[in-house]
Design a protein around this motif. Sequence first.
Motif, PDB file in Angstrom:
ATOM      1  N   LEU A 128     -17.272 -15.320  10.723  1.00  0.00           N
ATOM      2  CA  LEU A 128     -17.450 -15.817   9.614  1.00  0.00           C
ATOM      3  C   LEU A 128     -19.128 -15.653   9.485  1.00  0.00           C
ATOM      4  O   LEU A 128     -19.932 -15.803  10.313  1.00  0.00           O
ATOM      5  N   PHE A 129     -19.378 -15.146   8.215  1.00  0.00           N
ATOM      6  CA  PHE A 129     -20.684 -14.725   7.695  1.00  0.00           C
ATOM      7  C   PHE A 129     -21.013 -15.984   6.878  1.00  0.00           C
ATOM      8  O   PHE A 129     -20.120 -16.347   6.013  1.00  0.00           O
ATOM      9  N   SER A 130     -22.408 -16.007   6.261  1.00  0.00           N
ATOM     10  CA  SER A 130     -22.699 -16.961   5.054  1.00  0.00           C
ATOM     11  C   SER A 130     -22.266 -15.788   4.006  1.00  0.00           C
ATOM     12  O   SER A 130     -22.544 -14.675   3.886  1.00  0.00           O
ATOM     13  N   LEU A 131     -21.315 -16.485   3.354  1.00  0.00           N
ATOM     14  CA  LEU A 131     -20.858 -15.981   2.015  1.00  0.00           C
ATOM     15  C   LEU A 131     -19.797 -14.681   2.362  1.00  0.00           C
ATOM     16  O   LEU A 131     -19.589 -13.923   1.278  1.00  0.00           O
ATOM     17  N   GLY A 132     -19.409 -14.516   3.517  1.00  0.00           N
ATOM     18  CA  GLY A 132     -18.526 -13.431   3.919  1.00  0.00           C
ATOM     19  C   GLY A 132     -17.776 -13.829   4.987  1.00  0.00           C
ATOM     20  O   GLY A 132     -17.838 -14.722   5.531  1.00  0.00           O
ATOM     21  N   CYS A 133     -17.127 -12.632   5.502  1.00  0.00           N
ATOM     22  CA  CYS A 133     -16.561 -12.546   7.098  1.00  0.00           C
ATOM     23  C   CYS A 133     -16.440 -11.270   7.522  1.00  0.00           C
ATOM     24  O   CYS A 133     -16.861 -10.353   6.772  1.00  0.00           O
ATOM     25  N   GLY A 134     -16.252 -11.143   8.814  1.00  0.00           N
ATOM     26  CA  GLY A 134     -16.123  -9.831   9.512  1.00  0.00           C
ATOM     27  C   GLY A 134     -14.965  -8.902   9.043  1.00  0.00           C
ATOM     28  O   GLY A 134     -14.003  -9.392   8.561  1.00  0.00           O
ATOM     29  N   ARG A 135     -15.196  -7.647   8.960  1.00  0.00           N
ATOM     30  CA  ARG A 135     -14.130  -6.703   8.513  1.00  0.00           C
ATOM     31  C   ARG A 135     -12.891  -6.927   9.414  1.00  0.00           C
ATOM     32  O   ARG A 135     -13.117  -7.129  10.760  1.00  0.00           O
ATOM     33  N   LEU A 136     -11.877  -6.518   9.054  1.00  0.00           N
ATOM     34  CA  LEU A 136     -10.512  -6.659   9.898  1.00  0.00           C
ATOM     35  C   LEU A 136     -10.495  -5.221  10.777  1.00  0.00           C
ATOM     36  O   LEU A 136      -9.794  -4.287  10.189  1.00  0.00           O
ATOM     37  N   PHE A 137     -11.058  -5.270  11.927  1.00  0.00           N
ATOM     38  CA  PHE A 137     -10.937  -4.124  12.670  1.00  0.00           C
ATOM     39  C   PHE A 137      -9.610  -4.023  13.618  1.00  0.00           C
ATOM     40  O   PHE A 137      -8.821  -3.135  13.817  1.00  0.00           O
ATOM     41  N   GLU A 138      -9.228  -5.203  14.143  1.00  0.00           N
ATOM     42  CA  GLU A 138      -8.044  -5.304  14.785  1.00  0.00           C
ATOM     43  C   GLU A 138      -6.930  -6.294  14.557  1.00  0.00           C
ATOM     44  O   GLU A 138      -5.741  -6.363  14.860  1.00  0.00           O
ATOM     45  N   GLY A 139      -7.369  -7.221  13.346  1.00  0.00           N
ATOM     46  CA  GLY A 139      -6.485  -8.402  13.172  1.00  0.00           C
ATOM     47  C   GLY A 139      -5.559  -7.898  11.686  1.00  0.00           C
ATOM     48  O   GLY A 139      -5.894  -6.770  11.096  1.00  0.00           O
TER      49      GLY A 139
END
Length: 254
Positions: A128-139
Motif C-alpha cells: 500500500l502506497f499513499s494514493l496507490g498500491c504496488g504493482r502485481l508482480f506475482e499476485g
Amino acid sequence: MRLTALPAFADNYIWTLAGDDGSAVVVDPGEAAPVLAAADAGLRPQAILLTHHHDDHIGGVAALQARFPGIRVIAPHEPRIPMATERVTEGESVQALGRMFHVLSVPGHTRSHVAFHTAEHLFSGDALFSLGCGRLFEGTPLQLLAAMRKFAALPPQLLVCCAHEYTVSNAVFARHVDPTNAALWQRHEEALAMRRDDRPTLPVTLAQELDCNPFLRTQSATIRHAVAAHLGRPVIDDVDVMAGLRHWKDGFRA
C-alpha cells in the motif's frame, strides 16, 4: 516512540521506530548506509522487519547483521529472504521495544508480502502506497483486493508508513480517476508543498487514504464508473474493478 523515515536510493524510505534510549526497530533496510549513519548518531537497532524479498528492501540486512551481531531479522516465510532469523505469517504477532507488531499477509506485489502494524503505525512495504498500491508482480487482482480490504478494516487513525515516495505521481492518476474528490485534491496540493520543501509526504493516516486512495475505494460508484468508462464495458464485480484499475495505472502516462 520516535518515528523516522530514512531516505534511501532514489525514492525509498527505511522506517525506524525508536525509544528514548535509541533502541529501534528498522523496517525494510534496502541499503545499510542510512541506518549505519543513524547508528553513529545514537540509534541502537534491536530488530529488523522485512515485508518482502525485493533487494531494495533487504539489500542492507547483511551489513547490519555484521555491525549488530545477533540482531533479530523478522520476515515472511520466503526462501528468497535467507537471512531471516524469525518467520511470521497472517495473524501472528512479534514483540519488540515493548510493543506488539501484528502481521498481515498481503500478497499481490509479491506472493509472500506481509505488513506489520502496531496500535499507532502501519508498515505496509510496497503493498500500500499513499494514493496507490504496488504493482502485481506475482499476485492476482483477487489477492490485491483482499489485501486492500484488510488494510481498510484496520483502525483509521493508524499512520501509514509505506516504503516509497510515490504520493505526488500517484495523485495525478488518482485525480484522473476521481476528479471531483475534494479530499484528494487537498492531499495532492499538500503533497506538492511538502516535496517542494523536500519533506516526506509520509506518514499519512489511514483515514486520509480511505478518503482518497482509489485502490481502497473499489466500491465507490465514482471509481466503478471511471473504470467502466476506461474499459469500455460495465464492470462485473470488485475484482474486475481492481483488475481494471491496476492495469490502467500500469499504463498511465500523465
